[in-house]
Design a protein around this motif. Structure first.
Motif, PDB file in Angstrom:
ATOM      1  N   ASP A 191       0.812  -1.217   0.000  1.00  0.00           N
ATOM      2  CA  ASP A 191       0.000   0.000   0.000  1.00  0.00           C
ATOM      3  C   ASP A 191       0.848   1.271   0.000  1.00  0.00           C
ATOM      4  OD1 ASP A 191      -2.475  -1.358   0.101  1.00  0.00           O
ATOM      5  OD2 ASP A 191      -2.236  -1.673   2.256  1.00  0.00           O
ATOM      6  N   PHE A 350     -12.684   0.136  -1.394  1.00  0.00           N
ATOM      7  CA  PHE A 350     -12.025  -1.160  -1.540  1.00  0.00           C
ATOM      8  C   PHE A 350     -13.028  -2.254  -1.872  1.00  0.00           C
ATOM      9  CE2 PHE A 350      -9.875  -4.929   0.544  1.00  0.00           C
ATOM     10  CZ  PHE A 350      -8.956  -5.122  -0.477  1.00  0.00           C
ATOM     11  N   VAL A 354     -13.907   1.588  -7.406  1.00  0.00           N
ATOM     12  CA  VAL A 354     -13.207   2.873  -7.378  1.00  0.00           C
ATOM     13  C   VAL A 354     -13.969   4.011  -8.044  1.00  0.00           C
ATOM     14  CG1 VAL A 354     -10.985   1.703  -7.291  1.00  0.00           C
ATOM     15  CG2 VAL A 354     -11.935   2.379  -9.513  1.00  0.00           C
ATOM     16  N   ALA A 357     -13.845   6.958  -5.806  1.00  0.00           N
ATOM     17  CA  ALA A 357     -12.570   7.291  -5.162  1.00  0.00           C
ATOM     18  C   ALA A 357     -12.061   8.605  -5.725  1.00  0.00           C
ATOM     19  CB  ALA A 357     -11.560   6.166  -5.394  1.00  0.00           C
ATOM     20  N   SER A 360      -6.295  12.089  -2.863  1.00  0.00           N
ATOM     21  CA  SER A 360      -4.974  11.640  -3.298  1.00  0.00           C
ATOM     22  C   SER A 360      -3.918  11.996  -2.274  1.00  0.00           C
ATOM     23  CB  SER A 360      -4.614  12.254  -4.653  1.00  0.00           C
ATOM     24  OG  SER A 360      -4.520  13.660  -4.563  1.00  0.00           O
ATOM     25  N   THR A 372      -3.713   7.969  -5.839  1.00  0.00           N
ATOM     26  CA  THR A 372      -4.969   7.708  -5.131  1.00  0.00           C
ATOM     27  C   THR A 372      -4.964   6.387  -4.381  1.00  0.00           C
ATOM     28  OG1 THR A 372      -6.211   8.996  -6.749  1.00  0.00           O
ATOM     29  CG2 THR A 372      -7.467   7.446  -5.445  1.00  0.00           C
ATOM     30  N   ASP A 373      -4.272   5.387  -4.905  1.00  0.00           N
ATOM     31  CA  ASP A 373      -4.364   4.046  -4.346  1.00  0.00           C
ATOM     32  C   ASP A 373      -3.137   3.630  -3.547  1.00  0.00           C
ATOM     33  OD1 ASP A 373      -2.659   3.870  -6.487  1.00  0.00           O
ATOM     34  OD2 ASP A 373      -3.552   2.050  -7.337  1.00  0.00           O
ATOM     35  N   LYS A 374      -2.274   4.583  -3.195  1.00  0.00           N
ATOM     36  CA  LYS A 374      -1.098   4.281  -2.387  1.00  0.00           C
ATOM     37  C   LYS A 374      -0.894   5.380  -1.346  1.00  0.00           C
ATOM     38  CE  LYS A 374       0.360   0.808  -5.059  1.00  0.00           C
ATOM     39  NZ  LYS A 374       0.435  -0.612  -4.599  1.00  0.00           N
ATOM     40  N   LYS A 460      -7.067   0.661   3.350  1.00  0.00           N
ATOM     41  CA  LYS A 460      -6.528   0.967   2.025  1.00  0.00           C
ATOM     42  C   LYS A 460      -6.566   2.476   1.778  1.00  0.00           C
ATOM     43  CE  LYS A 460      -5.748  -3.256   0.543  1.00  0.00           C
ATOM     44  NZ  LYS A 460      -4.382  -3.711   0.232  1.00  0.00           N
ATOM     45  N   ILE A 462      -7.092   4.055  -0.870  1.00  0.00           N
ATOM     46  CA  ILE A 462      -8.120   4.449  -1.825  1.00  0.00           C
ATOM     47  C   ILE A 462      -9.444   4.763  -1.144  1.00  0.00           C
ATOM     48  CG2 ILE A 462      -9.123   2.179  -2.358  1.00  0.00           C
ATOM     49  CD1 ILE A 462      -8.777   3.059  -5.373  1.00  0.00           C
ATOM     50  N   THR A 463      -9.565   4.427   0.145  1.00  0.00           N
ATOM     51  CA  THR A 463     -10.797   4.715   0.886  1.00  0.00           C
ATOM     52  C   THR A 463     -10.790   6.102   1.524  1.00  0.00           C
ATOM     53  OG1 THR A 463      -9.971   3.752   2.956  1.00  0.00           O
ATOM     54  CG2 THR A 463     -11.056   2.264   1.409  1.00  0.00           C
TER      55      THR A 463
END
Length: 491
Positions: A191, A350, A354, A357, A360, A372-374, A460, A462-463
């Motif tokens: 992540d 998650f 997405v 979502a 960022s 956005t996802d990390k 996560k 992204i949430t």
């Protein structure tokens, strides 16, 4: 740290077992259960080959709340209550799942027959009541909502290794993540990303922002509301779950309005104090807290919404909270109605997917790189940045909608609003944190940071999400609009 201690009633949905590893919300989502503690209750040799699937299990339930689009105002309280009851049903199903390992091992149909089947029946009864309440209030409920009654059992997204032990004897999750006090509910090494490995300009953040041109509104208005110096925290969500104690199932930071909990009426908000320098701005701006999972026992370590639901570690306050309103590329903006509610991002991205979502992460000095996802790993001297750009088109009529999304929209690619929507000032929230950089080595992360969230979302990135209720007085809102439309930068 302190918290909001206003006396509140406790509905059925809040009466879950405090030690549960996860709760689901909104009538849907994954229920996540960590079975490591009972991994050796039977013959270890027999269990070893199936432990990855057996030790961690999920129940995947459709999100009923997101499917509701026509709920009359006078039925929303009842419907919100029904969704809260549905949450409690999923919680009970999780509890049943987590305490029947021996029975499950002896009967391959046990979960279906004793957990999922009865859960479907109970969910269908609530869906039937929701339909009745909507229709009775003059709406028209979807006749096909029964399709959302059934849930599925699934293996976990993060199965554990072999017999539940990692190489050094610590409880692990199969990805090198030790239990940081939350039942190994994330985040994981995967992540995180080094900000230097993020490609510049890889994420388009320009939609709806001010731009040069004859047709655009290029000004801005900045409101200064602090960084929650008053220590106002709670795990409510007035927008999504009004009247429901612990409706968010995670802890929020609040700036602006100082009387914001699940039971605050519009009148309460209007009469409250504010942390904003301009006292005409009593808007509420709130977001899930950021925590460093370093073993710190926070004030909510034993509470629902906090440690009892996997949200553990030291709460990190933002060093900076920049709250700014900007314009539209194609047109002037119009005033937001008072008490307009907007949610950006999706706390359940998650499991929901997405589509919604939006927030960022970046680092100071590298803000042309957004992900956005990390979560980001920042170099020495750089700080973590969370950015949320809100929907900036309004339907011209409603301050909220049944799923809390349909009354607002993002601009189209060319900067214009969808048909029937009008451009309003776009809220941008930029939060800057001094976060000790986690160590990621050999697929393991030590002392990670993460946003609070629903445990089944595994923390996560992204949430991440952000919430806003406009409680500016009319004069101030008109000033915001005038500044933006005239191209001035005001505060």
């Amino acid at each position: 740290m302190g918290r909001n201690t206003r006396k509140r009633r406790t509905p059925l949905a809040a009466k879950a077992v405090a030690g549960a590893a996860a709760l689901a919300v909104g009538g849907g989502g994954l229920v996540w259960a960590n079975f490591h503690a009972s991994a050796h209750e039977e013959n270890p040799a027999h269990n070893r080959t199936r432990s990855a699937a057996a030790q961690v299990a999920t129940i995947d339930c459709p999100d009923v709340g997101q499917e509701l689009s026509d709920v009359p105002d006078r039925a929303r309280g009842e419907v919100d209550g029904e969704l809260a009851t549905m949450d409690s049903q999923i919680t009970e199903a999780y509890k049943r799942l987590a305490t029947t390992r021996r029975a499950q091992a002896g009967d391959p149909r046990f979960v279906e027959n004793t957990i999922l089947g009865p859960l479907k029946d109970r969910r269908k009864a609530i869906i039937d009541r929701i339909q009745l309440e909507i229709n009775r209030a003059g709406g028209r409920a979807d006749d096909d909502l029964d399709r959302l009654a059934g849930c599925q059992g699934q293996p976990a997204e993060q199965p554990q290794n072999g017999d539940g032990q990692d190489g050094d004897g610590q409880n692990g999750d199969g990805q090198g993540q030790a239990d940081n006090g939350n039942g190994a509910a994330g985040p994981f090494a995967e992540d995180f990303v080094d900000i230097k490995d993020v490609r510049p300009n890889s994420r388009d953040l320009e939609n709806g922002l001010a731009a040069d041109g004859d047709g655009g509104s290029t000004g801005s208005f900045t409101t200064k509301c602090g960084v929650n110096e008053n220590n106002l925290f709670n795990s409510d969500n007035l927008i999504v779950a009004p009247g429901v104690d612990n409706g968010a199932h995670h802890t929020h930071d609040y700036v602006g309005n100082q009387d914001n909990d699940a039971f605050s009426s519009d009148e309460d908000l209007a009469n409250a104090g504010t942390s904003c320098q301009n006292q005409g701005d009593k808007s509420t701006y709130y977001w899930p807290v950021l925590r460093l999972q370093d073993g710190t026992q926070e004030f909510d370590a034993g509470d629902l919404g906090g440690g009892a639901e996997g949200n553990v570690g030291r709460i990190l306050k933002a060093d900076e909270a920049e709250i700014r309103f900007v314009g539209n590329k194609q047109s002037d903006v119009v005033a937001m109605p008072r008490f307009l509610r907007i949610i950006t991002g999706d706390a359940k991205a998650f499991t929901n997917g997405v589509a919604n979502a939006n927030s960022s992460f970046s680092c100071t000095g590298f803000e042309d790189r957004q992900v956005t996802d990390k979560y980001v790993l920042c170099p020495e001297g750089s700080r973590v940045v969370r950015t949320s750009n809100f929907q900036s088109c309004w339907d011209g009529q409603n301050i909220d909608s049944a799923n809390h999304r349909d009354h607002v929209a993002f601009v189209r690619d060319d900067g214009s609003c969808p048909d029937g929507f009008r451009a309003i000032p776009q809220l941008q929230v930029r939060l800057v944190y001094d976060v000790p950089t986690p160590t990621v080595e050999n697929g393991r992360v030590q002392d990670p940071y993460a946003v609070d969230g629903f445990p089944e979302q595994l923390h996560k990135p992204i949430t991440d999400h952000n919430d806003f209720i406009n409680v500016m007085d009319e004069d101030l809102m008109n000033e915001v609009v005038d500044c933006i439309n005239s191209g001035e930068d005001c505060q």
